[in-house]
Scaffold this active site. Sequence first.
Site, PDB file in Angstrom:
ATOM      1  N   ARG A  35      36.059  38.916  20.786  1.00 38.15           N
ATOM      2  CA  ARG A  35      35.216  40.105  21.420  1.00 38.15           C
ATOM      3  C   ARG A  35      35.923  41.128  20.640  1.00 38.15           C
ATOM      4  NH1 ARG A  35      33.830  41.419  27.401  1.00 38.15           N
ATOM      5  NH2 ARG A  35      35.996  41.852  27.751  1.00 38.15           N
TER       6      ARG A  35
ATOM      7  N   ARG B   1      44.018  37.319  33.630  1.00 34.42           N
ATOM      8  CA  ARG B   1      42.669  37.957  34.280  1.00 34.42           C
ATOM      9  C   ARG B   1      41.862  36.742  35.008  1.00 34.42           C
ATOM     10  NH1 ARG B   1      40.073  40.665  29.604  1.00 34.42           N
ATOM     11  NH2 ARG B   1      38.582  41.387  30.923  1.00 34.42           N
TER      12      ARG B   1
ATOM     13  N   ARG C  39      40.181  44.724  22.487  1.00 40.87           N
ATOM     14  CA  ARG C  39      40.715  45.361  23.898  1.00 40.87           C
ATOM     15  C   ARG C  39      41.970  44.634  23.750  1.00 40.87           C
ATOM     16  NH1 ARG C  39      36.305  44.815  28.365  1.00 40.87           N
ATOM     17  NH2 ARG C  39      38.009  44.057  29.548  1.00 40.87           N
TER      18      ARG C  39
ATOM     19  N   ARG D 229      35.130  42.927  43.281  1.00 42.25           N
ATOM     20  CA  ARG D 229      35.871  41.827  42.747  1.00 42.25           C
ATOM     21  C   ARG D 229      36.797  41.017  44.000  1.00 42.25           C
ATOM     22  NH1 ARG D 229      36.227  44.125  37.149  1.00 42.25           N
ATOM     23  NH2 ARG D 229      37.226  42.526  35.792  1.00 42.25           N
TER      24      ARG D 229
ATOM     25  N   LYS E 227      28.303  38.961  31.605  1.00 39.79           N
ATOM     26  CA  LYS E 227      27.904  39.910  32.689  1.00 39.79           C
ATOM     27  C   LYS E 227      27.278  41.197  32.032  1.00 39.79           C
ATOM     28  CE  LYS E 227      31.695  40.238  34.434  1.00 39.79           C
ATOM     29  NZ  LYS E 227      33.015  40.703  34.732  1.00 39.79           N
TER      30      LYS E 227
HETATM   31  P1  AMP Z   1      36.308  44.192  32.800  1.00 42.30           P
HETATM   32  O1  AMP Z   1      35.935  45.417  31.750  1.00 42.30           O
HETATM   33  O2  AMP Z   1      35.328  44.110  34.051  1.00 42.30           O
HETATM   34  O3  AMP Z   1      36.962  43.016  32.230  1.00 42.30           O
HETATM   35  O4  AMP Z   1      37.470  45.217  33.562  1.00 42.30           O
HETATM   36  C1  AMP Z   1      38.819  45.544  32.996  1.00 42.30           C
HETATM   37  C2  AMP Z   1      39.814  46.113  33.927  1.00 42.30           C
HETATM   38  O5  AMP Z   1      39.371  47.040  34.861  1.00 42.30           O
HETATM   39  C3  AMP Z   1      40.224  44.976  34.658  1.00 42.30           C
HETATM   40  O6  AMP Z   1      41.335  43.995  34.198  1.00 42.30           O
HETATM   41  C4  AMP Z   1      40.817  45.922  35.818  1.00 42.30           C
HETATM   42  O7  AMP Z   1      42.135  46.292  35.438  1.00 42.30           O
HETATM   43  C5  AMP Z   1      39.989  46.890  35.907  1.00 42.30           C
HETATM   44  N1  AMP Z   1      38.893  46.769  36.968  1.00 42.30           N
HETATM   45  C6  AMP Z   1      37.286  46.638  36.595  1.00 42.30           C
HETATM   46  N2  AMP Z   1      36.789  46.288  37.583  1.00 42.30           N
HETATM   47  C7  AMP Z   1      37.605  46.447  38.798  1.00 42.30           C
HETATM   48  C8  AMP Z   1      37.438  46.283  40.170  1.00 42.30           C
HETATM   49  N3  AMP Z   1      36.597  46.235  40.501  1.00 42.30           N
HETATM   50  N4  AMP Z   1      38.352  46.429  40.921  1.00 42.30           N
HETATM   51  C9  AMP Z   1      39.697  46.712  40.360  1.00 42.30           C
HETATM   52  N5  AMP Z   1      39.952  46.667  39.076  1.00 42.30           N
HETATM   53  C10 AMP Z   1      38.820  46.655  38.303  1.00 42.30           C
END
Ligand code: AMP
Length: 243
Positions: free
Chosen positions: A134, A195, A184, A95, A20
């Site tokens: 990554r 996840r 990360r 989400r 994404k």
């Molecule tokens: P990402 O970088 O999109 O993989 O997000 C990393 C982390 O941020 C996730 O594992 C959640 O802990 C938090 N996070 C990101 N977007 C959301 C969302 N829309 N709702 C809740 N938690 C989020």
Amino acid sequence: MGTQGKGQHLVLPGSPGSGKGAQARLLVQHYGLVHFATGDLLRKEVAAATGLGKATARYLARGDLVPNDLVLQLVRRRLTEADAGQGFVLDGFPRRLSQARALVNLLAALCQNLTAAIRLAVSDDVVVDRLAGRLVCLDCGAVYHAVYRPPNAGNVCPACRTVLHLAEEGKLKCEACSRPIGQREDDRPEVVRARLAEYHRDTGQMKDHCKYKGLLSEVDAIGNEGEVFERLQALLGERVPVP
Ligand code: AMP
């Protein structure tokens, strides 16, 4: 810059590691959209140790979803910044069905609507493989990959393109800001699996809802960034709903 996708209000409800971020950056370059990712916004809050960052840090470290009210504060703040008026691609949000509904309400309050939800389709095994390699700059957010997008050519094995110092991550420097980059915490395979399980559980109802509203489209996200982007462009010109 093309015009097909200009002024769009897009969401990319793909799984973690579906590409994404990379596709969003290409959408920004080609259509002048603003890109914001809730994961990045949250990580910045954590790094800056703001109240919101302190309240959300433990969820991020475990790979758990942050409670809706906290993440919505960030989205509302970002959507009301002036540049969001030129069109945006929102990545990592919504989400869950409740977040999808909240987004529609928020946009309605701003006299806007959602143009499309485009899911980047990729299997879980590919995601685990991609995320294990990554590397990110925790300062500016630049994304690299140990094999597919290695930072600083000098650190890369000329034969197999693997980053030589992966075990000594502190030595890798971001090409953009020269700060150290590393993995990360939530990209470790066991956290990625958690996840993904959460992603599948949480997005099921949301996908049905977006599909029902005629907003959901899907592109095959296997391939290099350019190939996947060509599919996205074709879709933005002539959107093909998921049957
Ligand atoms: P990402 O970088 O999109 O993989 O997000 C990393 C982390 O941020 C996730 O594992 C959640 O802990 C938090 N996070 C990101 N977007 C959301 C969302 N829309 N709702 C809740 N938690 C989020």
